[in-house]
Design an enzyme around this catalytic site. Structure first.
Site, PDB file in Angstrom:
ATOM      1  N   ALA A  13       0.838  -1.192   0.000  1.00  0.00           N
ATOM      2  CA  ALA A  13       0.000   0.000   0.000  1.00  0.00           C
ATOM      3  C   ALA A  13       0.872   1.241   0.000  1.00  0.00           C
ATOM      4  O   ALA A  13       1.863   1.319   0.728  1.00  0.00           O
ATOM      5  CB  ALA A  13      -0.915  -0.004   1.231  1.00  0.00           C
ATOM      6  N   GLY A  16       3.940   3.241  -4.405  1.00  0.00           N
ATOM      7  CA  GLY A  16       4.247   3.877  -5.674  1.00  0.00           C
ATOM      8  C   GLY A  16       4.039   2.946  -6.861  1.00  0.00           C
ATOM      9  O   GLY A  16       4.431   3.263  -7.986  1.00  0.00           O
ATOM     10  N   THR A  35     -10.457  -0.819 -11.515  1.00  0.00           N
ATOM     11  CA  THR A  35     -11.264  -1.883 -10.912  1.00  0.00           C
ATOM     12  C   THR A  35     -11.907  -1.480  -9.597  1.00  0.00           C
ATOM     13  O   THR A  35     -12.572  -2.299  -8.979  1.00  0.00           O
ATOM     14  CB  THR A  35     -10.397  -3.134 -10.682  1.00  0.00           C
ATOM     15  OG1 THR A  35      -9.377  -2.800  -9.740  1.00  0.00           O
ATOM     16  CG2 THR A  35      -9.794  -3.635 -11.975  1.00  0.00           C
ATOM     17  N   HIS A  52      -7.773  10.055  -8.363  1.00  0.00           N
ATOM     18  CA  HIS A  52      -6.941   9.153  -9.155  1.00  0.00           C
ATOM     19  C   HIS A  52      -7.242   9.347 -10.640  1.00  0.00           C
ATOM     20  O   HIS A  52      -6.323   9.452 -11.458  1.00  0.00           O
ATOM     21  CB  HIS A  52      -7.206   7.705  -8.723  1.00  0.00           C
ATOM     22  CG  HIS A  52      -6.074   6.787  -8.955  1.00  0.00           C
ATOM     23  ND1 HIS A  52      -5.873   6.152 -10.157  1.00  0.00           N
ATOM     24  CD2 HIS A  52      -5.067   6.384  -8.154  1.00  0.00           C
ATOM     25  CE1 HIS A  52      -4.796   5.390 -10.082  1.00  0.00           C
ATOM     26  NE2 HIS A  52      -4.289   5.517  -8.880  1.00  0.00           N
ATOM     27  N   ARG A  53      -8.520   9.433 -10.978  1.00  0.00           N
ATOM     28  CA  ARG A  53      -8.901   9.620 -12.382  1.00  0.00           C
ATOM     29  C   ARG A  53      -8.418  10.970 -12.902  1.00  0.00           C
ATOM     30  O   ARG A  53      -7.916  11.064 -14.032  1.00  0.00           O
ATOM     31  CB  ARG A  53     -10.414   9.491 -12.531  1.00  0.00           C
ATOM     32  CG  ARG A  53     -10.851   9.509 -13.966  1.00  0.00           C
ATOM     33  CD  ARG A  53     -12.325   9.236 -14.132  1.00  0.00           C
ATOM     34  NE  ARG A  53     -12.578   8.954 -15.534  1.00  0.00           N
ATOM     35  CZ  ARG A  53     -13.580   8.261 -15.978  1.00  0.00           C
ATOM     36  NH1 ARG A  53     -14.439   7.741 -15.154  1.00  0.00           N
ATOM     37  NH2 ARG A  53     -13.730   8.057 -17.259  1.00  0.00           N
TER      38      ARG A  53
END
Length: 189
Positions: A13, A16, A35, A52-53
């Site tokens: 976790a 990187g 996912t 993140h997107r």
């Protein structure tokens, strides 16, 4: 020696691993298979997915998928496909099968489908997965199930991938490299 077509990027976790996997996406257009299943009741998770997107290049195609991951990976793509990550995929599959209290191997057909598709993938593929073998044995039954199933999945994928990397503290260690092409290495005979 040509570039590997299938790369598995493992890491703990916040190691990187995702950033490193994304840096490998250099061939052609990029298809990003996310996912992480959205959950409207978990605002923190929703924000994490959105951040993140937003951090990915705008010209990348993002596909959010869990149950159809093997189908999407098997579809021809003239570029690089990044799958991030297999731990959340496995969690979704276990959730959908109601398998948290069932015997190990309940989702074996889905795992087999994914491994087969990865083994036969002709385009560049980068898979991201948590490495779970460096920790203590989880206290809960579901924790042990997840660790065991993901460890097996990682092992199966490592066997069919051309290259396997382990990312620790943002640094990638090569665990498996494709064999050198003997014709190229020796010159023309």
């Amino acid at each position: 020696m040509g570039e590997p077509t299938r790369t598995l990027v493992l890491g703990g976790a916040r190691s990187g691993k995702s950033a490193h996997a994304e840096s490998l996406a250099t061939a052609g257009p990029v298809r990003y298979l996310a996912t992480g299943r959205r959950d409207a009741s978990d605002e923190d998770w929703q924000r994490r997915i959105d951040r993140h997107r937003a951090s990915r290049p705008t010209d990348w195609t993002t596909v959010e998928t869990v149950t159809s991951l093997a189908t999407v990976v098997s579809q021809p793509w003239n570029g690089t496909t990044v799958v991030d990550d297999l731990g959340t995929w496995l969690t979704g599959m276990l959730d959908d099968a109601g398998a948290w209290e069932l015997p190990r191997g309940t989702i074996a057909p889905a795992v087999e489908d994914l491994v087969t598709v990865v083994a036969n993938c002709p385009s560049t593929l980068v898979l991201v997965s948590p490495e779970v073998g460096l920790s203590v044995v989880p206290e809960s039954s579901s924790g042990r199930l997840f660790r065991d199933e993901l460890g097996l999945l990682n092992s199966r994928l490592a066997a069919v991938c051309d290259r396997v990397l382990l990312v620790v503290a943002g640094l990638a260690l090569n665990l498996k490299e494709p064999p050198a092409d003997l014709t190229t290495a020796k010159g023309t005979v």
